[in-house]
Design a protein around this motif. Sequence first.
Motif, PDB file in Angstrom:
ATOM      1  N   ALA A   1      -3.598  43.667  29.965  1.00 51.66           N
ATOM      2  CA  ALA A   1      -2.676  43.044  30.916  1.00 51.66           C
ATOM      3  C   ALA A   1      -1.242  43.150  30.408  1.00 51.66           C
ATOM      4  CB  ALA A   1      -3.036  41.578  31.129  1.00 51.66           C
ATOM      5  N   GLU A   2      -0.358  43.592  31.296  1.00 53.49           N
ATOM      6  CA  GLU A   2       1.057  43.709  30.975  1.00 53.49           C
ATOM      7  C   GLU A   2       1.805  42.521  31.578  1.00 53.49           C
ATOM      8  OE1 GLU A   2       1.989  48.407  30.827  1.00 53.49           O
ATOM      9  OE2 GLU A   2       1.480  47.626  32.820  1.00 53.49           O
ATOM     10  N   TRP A   3       2.556  41.817  30.729  1.00 53.39           N
ATOM     11  CA  TRP A   3       3.323  40.659  31.156  1.00 53.39           C
ATOM     12  C   TRP A   3       4.807  40.897  30.934  1.00 53.39           C
ATOM     13  CZ3 TRP A   3       1.520  36.037  33.308  1.00 53.39           C
ATOM     14  CH2 TRP A   3       0.122  35.947  33.422  1.00 53.39           C
ATOM     15  N   GLU A   4       5.581  40.247  31.765  1.00 51.00           N
ATOM     16  CA  GLU A   4       7.033  40.384  31.654  1.00 51.00           C
ATOM     17  C   GLU A   4       7.530  39.920  30.283  1.00 51.00           C
ATOM     18  OE1 GLU A   4      10.369  37.742  33.614  1.00 51.00           O
ATOM     19  OE2 GLU A   4       9.565  39.163  35.087  1.00 51.00           O
ATOM     20  N   SER A   5       6.965  38.841  29.780  1.00 47.82           N
ATOM     21  CA  SER A   5       7.394  38.294  28.494  1.00 47.82           C
ATOM     22  C   SER A   5       6.350  37.304  28.000  1.00 47.82           C
ATOM     23  CB  SER A   5       8.743  37.575  28.621  1.00 47.82           C
ATOM     24  OG  SER A   5       8.614  36.449  29.469  1.00 47.82           O
TER      25      SER A   5
ATOM     26  N   GLY B   1       0.195  32.503  42.800  1.00 48.27           N
ATOM     27  CA  GLY B   1       0.776  33.777  42.407  1.00 48.27           C
ATOM     28  C   GLY B   1       1.084  33.796  40.919  1.00 48.27           C
ATOM     29  N   HIS B   2       1.399  34.981  40.404  1.00 47.79           N
ATOM     30  CA  HIS B   2       1.633  35.132  38.974  1.00 47.79           C
ATOM     31  C   HIS B   2       2.820  36.067  38.781  1.00 47.79           C
ATOM     32  CE1 HIS B   2      -2.701  34.488  39.814  1.00 47.79           C
ATOM     33  NE2 HIS B   2      -2.490  33.488  38.987  1.00 47.79           N
ATOM     34  N   PRO B   3       4.028  35.533  38.966  1.00 46.91           N
ATOM     35  CA  PRO B   3       5.213  36.398  38.955  1.00 46.91           C
ATOM     36  C   PRO B   3       5.456  37.099  37.620  1.00 46.91           C
ATOM     37  CG  PRO B   3       5.828  34.069  38.939  1.00 46.91           C
ATOM     38  CD  PRO B   3       4.368  34.124  39.242  1.00 46.91           C
ATOM     39  N   GLY B   4       4.965  36.550  36.524  1.00 44.55           N
ATOM     40  CA  GLY B   4       5.174  37.187  35.229  1.00 44.55           C
ATOM     41  C   GLY B   4       4.190  38.298  34.917  1.00 44.55           C
ATOM     42  N   LEU B   5       3.118  38.402  35.703  1.00 39.42           N
ATOM     43  CA  LEU B   5       2.098  39.424  35.469  1.00 39.42           C
ATOM     44  C   LEU B   5       2.520  40.728  36.133  1.00 39.42           C
ATOM     45  CD1 LEU B   5      -0.753  40.206  34.452  1.00 39.42           C
ATOM     46  CD2 LEU B   5      -1.637  39.396  36.650  1.00 39.42           C
TER      47      LEU B   5
ATOM     48  N   ASP C   1       3.181  32.183  28.730  1.00 36.24           N
ATOM     49  CA  ASP C   1       2.976  30.793  28.317  1.00 36.24           C
ATOM     50  C   ASP C   1       3.176  29.828  29.484  1.00 36.24           C
ATOM     51  OD1 ASP C   1       2.374  31.517  25.725  1.00 36.24           O
ATOM     52  OD2 ASP C   1       4.435  31.265  25.001  1.00 36.24           O
ATOM     53  N   ARG C   2       4.155  30.106  30.335  1.00 33.93           N
ATOM     54  CA  ARG C   2       4.382  29.233  31.493  1.00 33.93           C
ATOM     55  C   ARG C   2       3.161  29.227  32.414  1.00 33.93           C
ATOM     56  NH1 ARG C   2       9.614  31.493  31.468  1.00 33.93           N
ATOM     57  NH2 ARG C   2       9.031  32.957  33.127  1.00 33.93           N
ATOM     58  N   THR C   3       2.558  30.385  32.596  1.00 37.01           N
ATOM     59  CA  THR C   3       1.387  30.477  33.465  1.00 37.01           C
ATOM     60  C   THR C   3       0.244  29.634  32.931  1.00 37.01           C
ATOM     61  OG1 THR C   3       1.991  32.677  34.256  1.00 37.01           O
ATOM     62  CG2 THR C   3      -0.333  32.057  34.426  1.00 37.01           C
ATOM     63  N   PHE C   4       0.013  29.717  31.634  1.00 35.64           N
ATOM     64  CA  PHE C   4      -1.126  29.010  31.070  1.00 35.64           C
ATOM     65  C   PHE C   4      -0.814  27.560  30.726  1.00 35.64           C
ATOM     66  CE2 PHE C   4      -2.622  33.248  30.940  1.00 35.64           C
ATOM     67  CZ  PHE C   4      -4.000  33.145  31.056  1.00 35.64           C
ATOM     68  N   ALA C   5       0.448  27.177  30.838  1.00 36.73           N
ATOM     69  CA  ALA C   5       0.795  25.768  30.661  1.00 36.73           C
ATOM     70  C   ALA C   5       0.673  24.997  31.966  1.00 36.73           C
ATOM     71  CB  ALA C   5       2.218  25.643  30.126  1.00 36.73           C
ATOM     72  N   ALA C   6       0.519  25.725  33.084  1.00 34.96           N
ATOM     73  CA  ALA C   6       0.404  25.066  34.380  1.00 34.96           C
ATOM     74  C   ALA C   6      -0.929  24.335  34.481  1.00 34.96           C
ATOM     75  CB  ALA C   6       0.521  26.099  35.499  1.00 34.96           C
ATOM     76  N   PRO C   7      -1.034  23.339  35.350  1.00 38.23           N
ATOM     77  CA  PRO C   7      -2.304  22.615  35.506  1.00 38.23           C
ATOM     78  C   PRO C   7      -3.422  23.558  35.942  1.00 38.23           C
ATOM     79  CG  PRO C   7      -0.509  21.452  36.594  1.00 38.23           C
ATOM     80  CD  PRO C   7       0.032  22.794  36.200  1.00 38.23           C
TER      81      PRO C   7
END
Length: 233
Positions: A182-186, A160-164, A191-197
Amino acid sequence: MTRRTETHPDLTDPRVGTSLFSHWRVGTPLRQRQTVEAIADTWRRRPWPTGDLLGYHVYAGHDTATLMHYSQWTSAQAYEAFVKTHRQERVDEIDTAVPDIERLGLGRYRRYRSRERVAGDSRVPGLVVAVRIDFAPEAADRRTDWVDTVLLALADDPVGHPGLISANFHLSDDGTHVLNYAEWESAEAYDRTFAAPGEGIGSPTELWERVRTYPGFKGSTIDRYDHVLGLVP
Protein backbone atom coordinates in the motif's frame (compact mmCIF):
# COMPACT_ATOMS: atom_id res chain seq x y z
CA MET A 1 23.85 -0.53 -17.77
CA THR A 2 22.27 -0.26 -14.34
CA ARG A 3 20.75 3.04 -13.25
CA ARG A 4 19.81 4.23 -9.77
CA THR A 5 16.46 5.95 -9.47
CA GLU A 6 14.28 7.50 -6.78
CA THR A 7 11.13 6.71 -8.76
CA HIS A 8 8.81 4.23 -7.08
CA PRO A 9 7.90 1.07 -9.02
CA ASP A 10 4.72 0.70 -11.02
CA LEU A 11 3.12 -2.32 -9.40
CA THR A 12 0.48 -2.57 -12.11
CA ASP A 13 3.01 -2.96 -14.97
CA PRO A 14 1.43 -5.67 -17.16
CA ARG A 15 4.84 -7.12 -18.03
CA VAL A 16 5.33 -8.38 -14.46
CA GLY A 17 4.73 -12.11 -14.27
CA THR A 18 6.35 -12.78 -10.90
CA SER A 19 6.87 -10.43 -7.95
CA LEU A 20 9.52 -11.29 -5.37
CA PHE A 21 9.60 -9.89 -1.84
CA SER A 22 12.37 -10.69 0.63
CA HIS A 23 13.51 -9.35 3.99
CA TRP A 24 16.93 -8.85 5.55
CA ARG A 25 17.68 -8.07 9.17
CA VAL A 26 20.73 -5.80 9.40
CA GLY A 27 20.40 -4.61 13.00
CA THR A 28 20.84 -0.83 13.18
CA PRO A 29 20.04 2.37 11.26
CA LEU A 30 23.72 2.73 10.33
CA ARG A 31 23.84 -0.79 8.93
CA GLN A 32 20.59 -0.13 7.06
CA ARG A 33 22.25 2.77 5.27
CA GLN A 34 25.51 0.89 4.71
CA THR A 35 23.68 -2.10 3.24
CA VAL A 36 21.62 0.05 0.88
CA GLU A 37 24.79 1.71 -0.44
CA ALA A 38 26.53 -1.66 -0.76
CA ILE A 39 23.62 -2.95 -2.85
CA ALA A 40 23.68 0.16 -5.03
CA ASP A 41 27.44 0.00 -5.57
CA THR A 42 27.42 -3.73 -6.29
CA TRP A 43 24.69 -3.50 -8.89
CA ARG A 44 25.84 -0.28 -10.57
CA ARG A 45 29.31 -1.73 -11.19
CA ARG A 46 27.74 -4.47 -13.28
CA PRO A 47 25.62 -4.54 -16.43
CA TRP A 48 21.89 -5.04 -15.92
CA PRO A 49 21.66 -8.83 -15.75
CA THR A 50 18.67 -9.48 -18.02
CA GLY A 51 15.80 -7.76 -19.75
CA ASP A 52 13.47 -10.07 -17.82
CA LEU A 53 14.22 -8.12 -14.63
CA LEU A 54 12.12 -4.98 -14.86
CA GLY A 55 13.19 -3.34 -11.60
CA TYR A 56 14.68 -3.94 -8.16
CA HIS A 57 13.72 -1.76 -5.18
CA VAL A 58 14.82 -1.63 -1.55
CA TYR A 59 12.92 -0.23 1.46
CA ALA A 60 14.13 0.67 4.94
CA GLY A 61 11.91 -0.58 7.74
CA HIS A 62 10.70 1.91 10.32
CA ASP A 63 11.90 -0.57 12.92
CA THR A 64 15.41 0.70 11.91
CA ALA A 65 16.69 -2.89 11.72
CA THR A 66 15.31 -4.44 8.53
CA LEU A 67 15.19 -4.01 4.77
CA MET A 68 12.50 -5.17 2.35
CA HIS A 69 13.40 -6.04 -1.24
CA TYR A 70 10.94 -6.03 -4.14
CA SER A 71 11.84 -7.15 -7.64
CA GLN A 72 9.68 -7.39 -10.75
CA TRP A 73 10.29 -10.28 -13.15
CA THR A 74 8.64 -11.32 -16.37
CA SER A 75 8.55 -14.92 -15.12
CA ALA A 76 9.71 -17.23 -12.36
CA GLN A 77 11.94 -19.04 -14.86
CA ALA A 78 13.80 -15.79 -15.58
CA TYR A 79 14.55 -15.37 -11.88
CA GLU A 80 15.85 -18.94 -11.62
CA ALA A 81 18.20 -18.29 -14.53
CA PHE A 82 19.49 -15.16 -12.75
CA VAL A 83 20.14 -17.18 -9.58
CA LYS A 84 22.28 -19.65 -11.53
CA THR A 85 24.42 -17.05 -13.27
CA HIS A 86 24.44 -13.67 -11.48
CA ARG A 87 23.08 -13.72 -7.94
CA GLN A 88 25.88 -15.21 -5.86
CA GLU A 89 28.61 -12.77 -6.89
CA ARG A 90 26.36 -9.89 -5.90
CA VAL A 91 25.51 -11.49 -2.55
CA ASP A 92 29.19 -12.13 -1.82
CA GLU A 93 30.19 -8.53 -2.52
CA ILE A 94 27.40 -7.12 -0.35
CA ASP A 95 28.30 -9.50 2.48
CA THR A 96 31.94 -8.43 2.28
CA ALA A 97 30.92 -4.78 2.64
CA VAL A 98 28.38 -5.42 5.44
CA PRO A 99 29.00 -8.75 7.20
CA ASP A 100 26.44 -10.77 9.17
CA ILE A 101 23.30 -9.83 7.29
CA GLU A 102 20.47 -12.16 8.31
CA ARG A 103 18.33 -13.13 5.33
CA LEU A 104 14.84 -13.93 6.56
CA GLY A 105 13.36 -15.50 3.46
CA LEU A 106 12.11 -14.94 -0.06
CA GLY A 107 8.45 -14.97 -1.08
CA ARG A 108 7.10 -15.40 -4.62
CA TYR A 109 3.86 -13.73 -5.60
CA ARG A 110 1.58 -12.74 -8.43
CA ARG A 111 -0.35 -9.51 -8.25
CA TYR A 112 -4.06 -10.24 -8.31
CA ARG A 113 -5.82 -6.86 -8.18
CA SER A 114 -5.15 -3.28 -7.15
CA ARG A 115 -6.97 -0.26 -5.91
CA GLU A 116 -5.06 1.90 -8.36
CA ARG A 117 -4.22 5.56 -7.95
CA VAL A 118 -6.84 7.94 -9.31
CA ALA A 119 -6.15 9.31 -12.79
CA GLY A 120 -4.14 12.51 -12.53
CA ASP A 121 -2.87 11.72 -9.03
CA SER A 122 0.84 12.54 -9.18
CA ARG A 123 1.64 12.25 -5.48
CA VAL A 124 4.93 10.55 -4.58
CA PRO A 125 4.34 8.00 -1.80
CA GLY A 126 5.84 9.14 1.47
CA LEU A 127 5.19 5.78 3.11
CA VAL A 128 4.95 2.18 1.92
CA VAL A 129 2.98 -0.19 4.14
CA ALA A 130 3.31 -3.95 3.65
CA VAL A 131 0.36 -5.85 5.11
CA ARG A 132 0.58 -9.63 5.28
CA ILE A 133 -2.82 -11.31 5.64
CA ASP A 134 -2.63 -14.97 6.68
CA PHE A 135 -5.19 -17.63 5.80
CA ALA A 136 -5.85 -21.17 6.96
CA PRO A 137 -4.80 -23.87 4.45
CA GLU A 138 -8.38 -24.66 3.54
CA ALA A 139 -8.98 -21.02 2.59
CA ALA A 140 -6.15 -20.72 0.04
CA ASP A 141 -8.54 -20.81 -2.92
CA ARG A 142 -10.75 -18.14 -1.36
CA ARG A 143 -8.07 -15.47 -1.10
CA THR A 144 -9.21 -13.85 -4.34
CA ASP A 145 -12.74 -13.54 -2.99
CA TRP A 146 -11.37 -11.89 0.16
CA VAL A 147 -9.42 -9.36 -1.94
CA ASP A 148 -12.52 -8.68 -4.04
CA THR A 149 -14.43 -7.98 -0.83
CA VAL A 150 -11.74 -5.58 0.41
CA LEU A 151 -11.85 -3.61 -2.83
CA LEU A 152 -15.63 -3.42 -2.65
CA ALA A 153 -15.39 -2.25 0.96
CA LEU A 154 -12.87 0.45 0.03
CA ALA A 155 -15.10 1.70 -2.77
CA ASP A 156 -18.18 1.65 -0.51
CA ASP A 157 -16.57 3.25 2.53
CA PRO A 158 -18.45 6.47 3.41
CA VAL A 159 -15.43 8.01 5.14
CA GLY A 160 -12.95 7.53 2.31
CA HIS A 161 -9.18 7.39 2.66
CA PRO A 162 -7.65 10.54 1.19
CA GLY A 163 -4.11 9.61 2.27
CA LEU A 164 -4.19 6.23 0.52
CA ILE A 165 -2.67 6.42 -2.97
CA SER A 166 -2.92 2.77 -3.98
CA ALA A 167 -3.28 -0.76 -2.59
CA ASN A 168 -1.81 -3.69 -4.51
CA PHE A 169 -2.82 -7.20 -3.50
CA HIS A 170 -0.45 -10.09 -4.21
CA LEU A 171 -1.17 -13.80 -3.76
CA SER A 172 1.70 -15.87 -2.37
CA ASP A 173 2.63 -18.87 -4.50
CA ASP A 174 2.57 -21.11 -1.43
CA GLY A 175 -1.13 -20.35 -0.81
CA THR A 176 -0.66 -19.15 2.77
CA HIS A 177 -1.27 -15.42 2.56
CA VAL A 178 -1.98 -12.20 0.70
CA LEU A 179 0.51 -9.33 0.66
CA ASN A 180 -0.85 -5.82 0.24
CA TYR A 181 1.73 -3.27 -0.90
CA ALA A 182 0.00 0.00 0.00
CA GLU A 183 1.25 3.44 -0.99
CA TRP A 184 0.39 6.30 1.35
CA GLU A 185 0.85 10.01 0.98
CA SER A 186 2.76 10.20 4.27
CA ALA A 187 3.22 8.51 7.62
CA GLU A 188 1.08 11.26 9.14
CA ALA A 189 -1.80 10.52 6.77
CA TYR A 190 -1.57 6.83 7.62
CA ASP A 191 -1.54 7.57 11.36
CA ARG A 192 -4.56 9.86 11.08
CA THR A 193 -6.53 7.11 9.37
CA PHE A 194 -5.79 4.56 12.04
CA ALA A 195 -6.32 7.02 14.88
CA ALA A 196 -9.93 7.52 13.77
CA PRO A 197 -12.70 5.67 15.66
CA GLY A 198 -13.34 2.11 14.56
CA GLU A 199 -11.25 -0.96 13.78
CA GLY A 200 -8.53 0.36 11.49
CA ILE A 201 -9.02 1.49 7.93
CA GLY A 202 -12.59 0.26 7.54
CA SER A 203 -15.74 2.08 8.61
CA PRO A 204 -18.35 0.01 10.48
CA THR A 205 -20.02 -1.21 7.28
CA GLU A 206 -21.35 -4.63 6.39
CA LEU A 207 -18.61 -5.15 3.80
CA TRP A 208 -15.80 -4.32 6.23
CA GLU A 209 -17.34 -6.69 8.75
CA ARG A 210 -17.22 -9.43 6.09
CA VAL A 211 -13.54 -8.64 5.53
CA ARG A 212 -12.69 -8.89 9.23
CA THR A 213 -14.68 -12.09 9.84
CA TYR A 214 -13.95 -13.86 6.56
CA PRO A 215 -13.80 -17.68 6.97
CA GLY A 216 -10.20 -18.83 7.09
CA PHE A 217 -8.79 -15.38 7.88
CA LYS A 218 -6.13 -15.88 10.58
CA GLY A 219 -4.82 -12.38 11.15
CA SER A 220 -2.44 -9.80 9.71
CA THR A 221 0.88 -8.10 10.35
CA ILE A 222 1.76 -4.57 9.29
CA ASP A 223 5.21 -3.16 8.55
CA ARG A 224 6.10 0.39 7.51
CA TYR A 225 8.86 1.30 5.07
CA ASP A 226 10.56 4.13 3.23
CA HIS A 227 11.62 3.59 -0.39
CA VAL A 228 15.39 4.12 -0.30
CA LEU A 229 16.74 2.58 -3.52
CA GLY A 230 15.51 1.86 -7.01
CA LEU A 231 17.58 0.05 -9.63
CA VAL A 232 16.45 -0.16 -13.25
CA PRO A 233 18.03 -0.87 -16.63
